[in-house]
Design a protein around this motif. Structure first.
Motif, PDB file in Angstrom:
ATOM      1  N   LEU A   2      54.964 -21.416  98.706  1.00 40.54           N
ATOM      2  CA  LEU A   2      54.841 -22.246  97.508  1.00 40.54           C
ATOM      3  C   LEU A   2      56.232 -22.615  97.025  1.00 40.54           C
ATOM      4  O   LEU A   2      57.228 -21.989  97.381  1.00 40.54           O
ATOM      5  CB  LEU A   2      54.043 -21.560  96.391  1.00 40.54           C
ATOM      6  N   ARG A   8      49.799 -28.890  98.348  1.00 38.98           N
ATOM      7  CA  ARG A   8      49.205 -28.590  97.050  1.00 38.98           C
ATOM      8  C   ARG A   8      50.267 -28.656  95.962  1.00 38.98           C
ATOM      9  O   ARG A   8      51.467 -28.571  96.255  1.00 38.98           O
ATOM     10  CB  ARG A   8      48.540 -27.218  97.100  1.00 38.98           C
ATOM     11  N   GLU A  30      51.288 -23.604  93.601  1.00 36.82           N
ATOM     12  CA  GLU A  30      50.087 -23.244  94.355  1.00 36.82           C
ATOM     13  C   GLU A  30      50.486 -22.939  95.797  1.00 36.82           C
ATOM     14  O   GLU A  30      51.371 -23.578  96.367  1.00 36.82           O
ATOM     15  CB  GLU A  30      49.052 -24.365  94.321  1.00 36.82           C
TER      16      GLU A  30
END
Length: 217
Positions: A80, A149, A153
């Motif tokens: 992420l 994403r 996330e």
């Protein structure tokens, strides 16, 4: 928590989580320490709550796993970024990044291996070969670009390296297919000339990784 800056590893672990394996995969990151990881170039990593978090420096850095990979393999990991513009990359099939006082050894991974890009912004004016899931800067690849994403996330990478074919899956979608024709890059690991995988540290970018595991093909 553990801290890795250069070759110095400081273990500050309090309550380590379990590493994820199974299905023939061997964990490369145990979720609690940076054992078998080392850094060349700028920056470092800390371990927080079962994930590796980057600590960027003033120059490009490489955090690499010091055990050689199989010749052909599947590499799985989750990543992420904290901001949309944060960047990083996953390097595969590069030789041992010997530290040198003159040059930044992190560039060995970029020049002699291949980088799977993490970058939703891309280089201004450039094409999809510089964005998330692409084999960085390689024009001879088929790309089915997908957006990652949103920031904060987790995303999933599955990188399949067989012979000189590279397949990258982002969140379950095949986004890049690349056939390498350069005999001087991306050499399969052997006992005499081992190769490795690693993670990129970019100045000014904060990223995290977890669930890093590999399986021989």
């Amino acid at each position: 928590m553990a801290l890795l800056l250069g070759s110095e590893l400081i273990d500050l672990t309090l309550d380590p989580p379990a590493a994820r394996g199974g299905d023939g995969f061997t964990p490369l990151f145990d979720g609690r320490s940076l054992r078998n990881w080392s850094v060349v170039g700028g920056g470092g990593f800390v371990v927080v709550d079962g994930r590796m978090e980057s600590v960027p420096g003033d120059d490009l850095g490489l955090c690499w796993h010091t055990l050689p990979t199989p010749a052909d393999f599947v590499l799985r990991l989750r990543w992420l970024r904290w901001r949309h513009e944060d960047t990083s990359g996953v390097f595969v099939r590069f030789p041992h990044p010997q530290p040198t006082p003159q040059d930044n050894s992190a560039f060995i991974a970029m020049q002699q291996g291949f980088e799977v890009q993490i970058d939703e912004v891309g280089i201004p004016g450039a094409t999809r070969i510089h964005k998330t899931g692409a084999i960085y800067a390689q024009v001879a690849q088929q790309i089915d670009a997908r957006a990652a994403r949103p920031a904060t996330e987790w995303n999933d990478f599955e990188i399949v390296v067989r012979g000189q074919e590279y397949r990258v899956h982002l969140n379950g979608h095949l986004v890049s297919l690349f056939h390498n024709s350069d005999p001087h890059r991306g050499r399969p690991s052997t006992a005499r000339l081992p190769s490795y995988v690693g993670l990129q540290l970019c100045p000014g970018s904060r990223v995290a990784f977890r669930d890093i595991a590999i399986k021989a093909l």
